[in-house]
Design an enzyme around this catalytic site. Structure first.
Site, PDB file in Angstrom:
ATOM      1  N   LYS A 225       0.818  -1.219   0.000  1.00  0.00           N
ATOM      2  CA  LYS A 225       0.000   0.000   0.000  1.00  0.00           C
ATOM      3  C   LYS A 225       0.850   1.266   0.000  1.00  0.00           C
ATOM      4  O   LYS A 225       2.021   1.251   0.365  1.00  0.00           O
ATOM      5  CB  LYS A 225      -0.978  -0.030   1.179  1.00  0.00           C
ATOM      6  CG  LYS A 225      -2.133  -0.998   0.887  1.00  0.00           C
ATOM      7  CD  LYS A 225      -3.250  -0.956   1.877  1.00  0.00           C
ATOM      8  CE  LYS A 225      -4.331  -1.956   1.439  1.00  0.00           C
ATOM      9  NZ  LYS A 225      -5.358  -2.143   2.473  1.00  0.00           N
ATOM     10  N   ARG A 259      -3.015  -9.750   5.754  1.00  0.00           N
ATOM     11  CA  ARG A 259      -3.441  -9.996   4.363  1.00  0.00           C
ATOM     12  C   ARG A 259      -2.354  -9.469   3.440  1.00  0.00           C
ATOM     13  O   ARG A 259      -2.107  -8.260   3.400  1.00  0.00           O
ATOM     14  CB  ARG A 259      -4.768  -9.277   4.121  1.00  0.00           C
ATOM     15  CG  ARG A 259      -5.337  -9.409   2.713  1.00  0.00           C
ATOM     16  CD  ARG A 259      -6.639  -8.603   2.607  1.00  0.00           C
ATOM     17  NE  ARG A 259      -7.186  -8.651   1.268  1.00  0.00           N
ATOM     18  CZ  ARG A 259      -6.797  -7.868   0.282  1.00  0.00           C
ATOM     19  NH1 ARG A 259      -5.865  -6.968   0.470  1.00  0.00           N
ATOM     20  NH2 ARG A 259      -7.359  -7.974  -0.908  1.00  0.00           N
TER      21      ARG A 259
HETATM   22  C1  7PM Z   1      -5.255  -0.470  -4.591  1.00  0.00           C
HETATM   23  C2  7PM Z   1      -5.245  -0.099  -3.249  1.00  0.00           C
HETATM   24  C3  7PM Z   1      -5.556  -1.733  -4.977  1.00  0.00           C
HETATM   25  C4  7PM Z   1      -5.587  -1.041  -2.305  1.00  0.00           C
HETATM   26  C5  7PM Z   1      -5.885  -2.686  -4.030  1.00  0.00           C
HETATM   27  C6  7PM Z   1      -5.929  -2.313  -2.697  1.00  0.00           C
HETATM   28  C7  7PM Z   1      -7.944  -4.669   2.135  1.00  0.00           C
HETATM   29  C8  7PM Z   1      -8.964  -5.521   1.721  1.00  0.00           C
HETATM   30  C9  7PM Z   1      -8.112  -4.482   0.000  1.00  0.00           C
HETATM   31  C10 7PM Z   1      -7.633  -4.572   3.530  1.00  0.00           C
HETATM   32  C11 7PM Z   1      -9.376  -6.177   3.883  1.00  0.00           C
HETATM   33  C12 7PM Z   1      -5.274  -4.443  -1.787  1.00  0.00           C
HETATM   34  C13 7PM Z   1      -6.230  -3.306  -1.646  1.00  0.00           C
HETATM   35  N1  7PM Z   1      -7.419  -4.057   1.049  1.00  0.00           N
HETATM   36  N2  7PM Z   1      -9.676  -6.283   2.575  1.00  0.00           N
HETATM   37  N3  7PM Z   1      -9.061  -5.379   0.370  1.00  0.00           N
HETATM   38  N4  7PM Z   1      -8.392  -5.356   4.348  1.00  0.00           N
HETATM   39  N5  7PM Z   1     -10.059  -6.918   4.777  1.00  0.00           N
HETATM   40  O1  7PM Z   1      -4.107  -4.231  -1.398  1.00  0.00           O
HETATM   41  O2  7PM Z   1      -6.771  -3.808   3.987  1.00  0.00           O
HETATM   42  O3  7PM Z   1      -5.629  -5.513  -2.295  1.00  0.00           O
HETATM   43  S1  7PM Z   1      -7.897  -3.920  -1.619  1.00  0.00           S
END
Ligand code: 7PM
Length: 278
Positions: A225, A259
């Site tokens: 991130k 995650r």
């Molecule tokens: C751009 C920015 C693309 C962030 C994808 C993301 C989370 C999640 C995501 C989290 C939970 C990624 C994120 N982030 N579900 N889904 N917690 N529970 O890195 O922090 O996949 S999307």
């Protein structure tokens, strides 16, 4: 204090005494013009099996509709992406499968196809979502987000980010319990990057213990991130080392599930935490 924390999810009872690793499986449309569904399904399934071989404790399958700033995906498109992947991984793996969605229809179909956990960035606020989870035996991850994925990073604003995230997660936990979801089926997530500035994200890491005080296991997602890039520099592909530090810090501050995209490296780092922290 509880002697140990259990997470009851679908067919599984996870003992969260040691930090667990949730591997991210994105089901994206095939980049080849004639790739079709068969190819994108197989790529995602192969990736999931590889993450299991690397030591993933849980797989999180997503059809991209919940990604911040991403174009929303239609219900039919999301179903056709994730359901074949859940079915195939269910038949071929022995780790809990999570479905990353906020749509109740996708939750229901994914649970029927073998998903054990619902990972919802909207914390079951969509109409019918609480009922779908309550009428199943799935576990659920309730995540905090300010705003919507399309607009949340425009001007994130809090009086006290830790207190406001804590209050939201406590309220959503009570809503789930009131609908019949047992406490042992609920994990909570501050939602790093979801309507938060770098300063907000750092404050939440610094005060993760305050969120653990709610009494539910915490899940954190910091993998690749932008906050990592803001602190350590580098684009998405250059954030592994900062991300490992973030996973270790989070686990030492009480996070039970991290995650991540980079499973093998995270598993190794968290083995150090498990051994040293006992
Ligand atoms: C751009 C920015 C693309 C962030 C994808 C993301 C989370 C999640 C995501 C989290 C939970 C990624 C994120 N982030 N579900 N889904 N917690 N529970 O890195 O922090 O996949 S999307």
């Amino acid at each position: 204090m509880r002697a140990h924390s259990q997470f009851i999810c679908g067919r599984y009872r996870l003992n969260l005494d040691r930090p667990h690793v949730m591997g991210i499986v994105n089901v994206t449309p095939d980049s080849f013009s004639d790739g079709g569904k068969f190819s994108s399904t197989n790529l995602a399934v192969a990736h999931g099996l590889q993450l299991i071989a690397e030591g993933a404790d849980i797989l999180d399958v997503g059809g991209e509709s919940t990604r911040p700033g991403a174009t929303p995906v239609s219900l039919d498109e999301e179903l056709s992406r994730v359901i074949p992947v859940i079915e195939a991984l269910h038949a071929r793996s022995a780790v809990p499968l999570s479905i990353d969605t906020y749509k109740p229809e996708v939750m229901r179909a994914a649970i029927a196809a073998g998903a054990d956990i619902v990972n919802d960035i909207r914390a079951l606020q969509e109409d019918g979502a609480l009922e779908v989870v309550a009428n199943s035996d799935a576990g659920v991850c309730l995540m905090h987000m300010q705003g919507t994925p399309q607009t949340m990073q425009i001007n994130p604003s809090y009086t006290d980010v830790v207190e406001e995230v804590k209050q939201f997660l406590t309220d959503r936990m009570h809503a789930a319990i009131a609908h019949g979801v047992a406490r042992e089926r609920i994990v909570l997530d501050p939602g790093f990057g979801f309507g938060k500035t770098t300063a907000h994200n750092i404050a939440l890491i610094q005060h993760l213990e305050a969120l653990a005080d709610i009494g539910q296991p915490l899940l954190v997602g910091l993998s690749r991130k932008s906050v990592l890039g803001k602190i350590a520099g580098g684009d998405e592909q250059q954030r592994l080392h900062a991300g490992l530090a973030a996973s270790v810090i989070s686990a030492m501050k009480g996070a039970k599930i991290v995650r991540v995209h980079d499973v093998k490296a995270t598993v190794d780092a968290l083995k150090m935490v498990a051994v040293v922290m006992g």
